[in-house]
Design a protein around this motif. Sequence first.
Motif, short mmCIF file in Angstrom:
data_model
loop_
_atom_site.label_atom_id
_atom_site.label_comp_id
_atom_site.label_asym_id
_atom_site.label_seq_id
_atom_site.Cartn_x
_atom_site.Cartn_y
_atom_site.Cartn_z
N LEU A 1 -42.20 1.47 -1.31
CA LEU A 1 -41.03 0.65 -1.00
C LEU A 1 -39.80 1.17 -1.76
O LEU A 1 -38.74 1.40 -1.16
CB LEU A 1 -41.29 -0.81 -1.39
N ILE A 2 -39.95 1.37 -3.06
CA ILE A 2 -38.83 1.81 -3.89
C ILE A 2 -38.40 3.22 -3.53
O ILE A 2 -37.20 3.53 -3.43
CB ILE A 2 -39.19 1.70 -5.40
N CYS A 3 -39.36 4.09 -3.30
CA CYS A 3 -39.06 5.48 -2.92
C CYS A 3 -38.28 5.51 -1.60
O CYS A 3 -37.24 6.17 -1.49
CB CYS A 3 -40.35 6.28 -2.81
N THR A 4 -38.76 4.76 -0.61
CA THR A 4 -38.09 4.72 0.70
C THR A 4 -36.69 4.12 0.58
O THR A 4 -35.73 4.59 1.20
CB THR A 4 -38.93 3.91 1.72
N PHE A 5 -36.56 3.08 -0.25
CA PHE A 5 -35.26 2.44 -0.49
C PHE A 5 -34.25 3.46 -1.02
O PHE A 5 -33.14 3.59 -0.49
CB PHE A 5 -35.44 1.28 -1.48
N PHE A 6 -34.65 4.21 -2.04
CA PHE A 6 -33.72 5.19 -2.61
C PHE A 6 -33.52 6.40 -1.70
O PHE A 6 -32.45 7.00 -1.68
CB PHE A 6 -34.14 5.60 -4.03
N GLU A 7 -34.52 6.74 -0.90
CA GLU A 7 -34.34 7.81 0.11
C GLU A 7 -33.30 7.36 1.13
O GLU A 7 -32.44 8.15 1.55
CB GLU A 7 -35.67 8.12 0.80
N ASN A 8 -33.36 6.09 1.53
CA ASN A 8 -32.39 5.55 2.47
C ASN A 8 -30.97 5.61 1.90
O ASN A 8 -30.02 5.96 2.60
CB ASN A 8 -32.73 4.11 2.84
N ILE A 9 -30.85 5.26 0.62
CA ILE A 9 -29.54 5.31 -0.05
C ILE A 9 -29.06 6.76 -0.11
O ILE A 9 -27.91 7.07 0.22
CB ILE A 9 -29.62 4.72 -1.48
N TYR A 10 -29.96 7.63 -0.51
CA TYR A 10 -29.63 9.05 -0.67
C TYR A 10 -29.18 9.67 0.65
O TYR A 10 -28.25 10.48 0.70
CB TYR A 10 -30.85 9.81 -1.22
N SER B 1 -22.51 0.55 -5.95
CA SER B 1 -21.76 0.78 -7.20
C SER B 1 -22.40 0.08 -8.39
O SER B 1 -22.40 0.61 -9.50
CB SER B 1 -20.31 0.31 -7.05
N GLN B 2 -22.94 -1.12 -8.16
CA GLN B 2 -23.59 -1.85 -9.25
C GLN B 2 -24.84 -1.11 -9.73
O GLN B 2 -25.07 -1.00 -10.93
CB GLN B 2 -23.99 -3.26 -8.80
N LEU B 3 -25.62 -0.61 -8.78
CA LEU B 3 -26.87 0.08 -9.14
C LEU B 3 -26.63 1.48 -9.66
O LEU B 3 -27.16 1.87 -10.70
CB LEU B 3 -27.80 0.18 -7.93
N LEU B 4 -25.84 2.26 -8.94
CA LEU B 4 -25.71 3.70 -9.22
C LEU B 4 -24.40 4.09 -9.90
O LEU B 4 -24.21 5.25 -10.25
CB LEU B 4 -25.87 4.50 -7.93
N MET C 1 -27.12 10.63 -7.93
CA MET C 1 -27.52 11.23 -6.65
C MET C 1 -28.07 12.65 -6.85
O MET C 1 -29.02 13.06 -6.20
CB MET C 1 -26.33 11.26 -5.67
N GLU C 2 -27.47 13.36 -7.79
CA GLU C 2 -27.92 14.72 -8.09
C GLU C 2 -29.36 14.70 -8.63
O GLU C 2 -30.19 15.51 -8.23
CB GLU C 2 -26.98 15.34 -9.14
N VAL C 3 -29.65 13.77 -9.54
CA VAL C 3 -30.99 13.65 -10.12
C VAL C 3 -32.00 13.28 -9.04
O VAL C 3 -33.12 13.79 -9.01
CB VAL C 3 -31.02 12.63 -11.28
N LEU C 4 -31.58 12.40 -8.11
CA LEU C 4 -32.48 11.96 -7.03
C LEU C 4 -32.88 13.11 -6.10
O LEU C 4 -33.92 13.05 -5.45
CB LEU C 4 -31.81 10.84 -6.21
N THR C 5 -32.07 14.17 -6.06
CA THR C 5 -32.37 15.34 -5.23
C THR C 5 -33.76 15.90 -5.52
O THR C 5 -34.48 16.31 -4.60
CB THR C 5 -31.31 16.45 -5.45
N ASN C 6 -34.15 15.91 -6.79
CA ASN C 6 -35.49 16.39 -7.16
C ASN C 6 -36.47 15.25 -7.42
O ASN C 6 -37.66 15.40 -7.18
CB ASN C 6 -35.41 17.28 -8.41
N TYR C 7 -35.93 14.14 -7.92
CA TYR C 7 -36.79 13.01 -8.30
C TYR C 7 -37.56 12.46 -7.09
O TYR C 7 -38.77 12.27 -7.14
CB TYR C 7 -35.92 11.90 -8.91
N LEU C 8 -36.85 12.21 -6.01
CA LEU C 8 -37.47 11.57 -4.84
C LEU C 8 -38.54 12.43 -4.15
O LEU C 8 -39.62 11.92 -3.87
CB LEU C 8 -36.39 11.14 -3.83
#
Length: 198
Positions: free
Chosen positions: A100-109, A153-156, A166-173
Amino acid sequence: MADARIQFKVLKGFPTPAEDKIETQAFLNAAKEIVTVIETFGKLFTPVIKDMNGNINKLTKVYGTDILKYKYLEDMIVLNVNVDDYAATALLWLKRGLQLICTFFENIYNDAQNKETLKPHLQDAYEKTLKPYHGFIVQSTIKIIYSWVPTRSQLLGQGPAQLENMEVLTNYLPTMRTHLDRIDALLKAHNLDDASKV
């Protein structure tokens, strides 16, 4: 403006799997980090946090009974097939929460428009991951909770803070997704992906 609630750069993240197996301790540590991420969403997310922590604790308990035997997550599951599904059930539900969390942040990304409202991203993630296993009452509760997800903006953060996240999420996700796909395949291979609803 307030700072970002989440700073992905401070997270160790999911380790690169060794020997085609996932190290139990490293995986559990990464899962605990994800719980700290969910904590930034607000108090209404407490049921989600409790559920994930409960499953992490169950897996930690099994791991603690023999840290050498269960050094790898796969062994903890495979060695208990037809013996005890305690760890497998905990891993199944933890995997779903993490998906759920991975998909959520993939959607944001992947949101090219960088929309501030994140509720549609969370709803989409929920429908793809947890909703099929939830009965009507749980679904109704979740619907209320998810209405209160913070904004982008509140989260990220904004500007450089958001860009850094967003840059960190490039490899994290992708690394997180690799772990979850591997766990998914493991559970399915041993018929441990129980589809019954709660």
